[in-house]
Design an enzyme around this catalytic site. Sequence first.
Site, short mmCIF file in Angstrom:
data_model
loop_
_atom_site.label_atom_id
_atom_site.label_comp_id
_atom_site.label_asym_id
_atom_site.label_seq_id
_atom_site.Cartn_x
_atom_site.Cartn_y
_atom_site.Cartn_z
CD GLU A 1 -3.47 0.37 0.61
OE1 GLU A 1 -4.07 -0.16 -0.54
OE2 GLU A 1 -2.35 0.74 0.69
CB CYS B 1 -4.90 -0.59 -3.29
SG CYS B 1 -3.49 0.40 -3.09
#
Length: 689
Positions: free
Chosen positions: A265, A304
């Site tokens: 990720e 994020c």
Amino acid sequence: MTSTAVDVEIVPSYIQDAWWTPAGDVSGTEVRDASTGDLLARVSTDGLDLAAAVEHGRAVGQASLGKLTFHQRALKLKELAQYLNARRDALYEVSHRTGATKIDNMIDIDGGIGVLFTFGSKGRRELPNSQIVVDGPAEVLARDGSFMGQHIYTRIPGVAVQINAFNFPVWGMLEKFAPAFIAGVPTIVKPATPTGYVAAAAVKMIIESNILPAGSLQLISGSARDLLDHLDYRDAVAFTGSASTANLLKSHPNVAQGGIRFTAEADSLNAAILGPDAVPGTPEFDAYIKSLVTEMTAKAGQKCTSIRRAIVPKDRIQDVADAVRARIDQRIVVGDPRAEGVTMGALASLEQLNDVRAAVQAMVDAGGELAYGTLDAPQVTRADGTVGDSEGAFMSPVLLTWADAEAEAVHSLEAFGPVSSVIGYEDLDDAVRLAAMGAGSLVATVATNDPEAARVLVTGIAAHHGRVLVLNREDAKTSTGHGSPVPHLVHGGPGRAGGGEELGGIRSVLHHMQRTALQGSPNMLTAVTGVWHTGADQHFDDVHPFRKNLAELKIGDALRSELRQVTLEDITAFANETGDTFYAHTNQEAAAANPFFPGIVAHGYLLLAWGAGLFVEPAPGPVLANYGLENLRFITPVAAGDSIRVTLTAKRITPRETDEYGEVAWDAVLANQNDEIVATYDVLTLVEK
């Protein structure tokens, strides 16, 4: 910041079921309080035997976790969640040093504990009380049924290495640990250095709880540069961090050629699209502005999933900028999170602050205009409540506007802090195109109350995003928000976002397991899976299966009933009693004209009811309740004059760890007098242990 002469501790690692710090005088990497700049600790792994840690996980961790079923592991997660939940205030105190406010801590610490609770529940509700997961229906591979295929999942035989980012030292660790633990795979967690001391504090609590089996969790506090050298195809690596580091790890020979399972990720220029209908004054506009400001300021924008690109109708750019300014001025107080009233803390480190400022400056140089905020050090609320300068890593929220919506920098540079950009679109197709220019993101929001606009936008951007939130007046108050992944749903995204996938309920457990196509006879498949397969041995005896408790009942125990004839009077009476007068049950001429029926036929639900009457054992006994049917299919119609019988076989037995009963799924087959299958289904019952 210069080093001080103050002696501070080395953040410890937990390796081979023991706490470890380097021997001798080790300087290590300095870690400082994000708000004050005070030296907190040093981080070093000089002398740490990473190969031994990996081998300990593969040997001790695999053995201890292998003794437990999915349900037993899930119960340990629930127990651990309760233990940490009672101690979260202590974790809050440690986490404040990272610049995290109370709300930030709720996202990180409470969120991480919530993941444990969720998997503790889902593991018991959605997985068998065993160690193998059966995937899908069996495939018959021989005409006589003697050879079959079945997909199964078993745990990978190595370790799950989890490399986490600095922004969520608790949630980032627990959201990866929980599904690996349920799967039965030991974890080696490597937190980011700036906030790794918070992860270490959480691990200390976990170890003190004495809940986890030996070898199931290890912690590396500091550098682990050669860790991948010791991994192979048996192991999995889950990485959260920058795209550059992800690409470096992906190129490691043991990943590129050696078969390490690798998921990442990485960077994400997430978008939030304001629908054409969402004009100022509408609930959708207000919800959009609230979401945008929240994502700019929660964790000081170090998420994020934060909104980096606000994509709005061209004629609404100024409206959005003005509304953002007003909300920040009214609600956001920058300062030390230990001070009363502070709503946005510092960035995690001075290095991070410098990186964010440099990224914003590059965006300004590329055409972005400061609509709110500045790159100068802001006046902040200190821990003692005074306002002034600070040595901490503080910056004000920054909102940029762009005359050119296609400027390369707005779609490629991520300032990982309290920074967002507003760009304008012409129409829905243009909004989709601009969102896709992010080259793959974790999440997008669509704020609209227009169903057609929602359909066009979602179908247009879905393939570029791992998650899409449709925000409107109906869910604005209940939505978990743009930037909050939930353990039930997938977290990850394509392209720039890394192409990985985490969470998603039981899906993430299966990421730590190997799917294998198993072939063999029905008896062998039954023996391996613990689930009865059609064609395997059945055991008919004088004791009705419903008279057996879980200690006595065995897979394959079965009952075959006598035949019962169906008459036209039965069919008519059922039609009149239930009101189900569909023509196939009441009109001979119309039924005969139907290509599926020979004439009037019995209701499927009449046959099910009769089936229950044929297999039931009416006296009180171990069977406590029937709680449903699964996989029901009607295959052959039954006409007046036909007869039916039922064959019932114990298919799957699932004892509950915490109750005095369990679930039994019975394979039920209704057949007619010619042994043609009329219906198949699973009967679900609760049975005493």
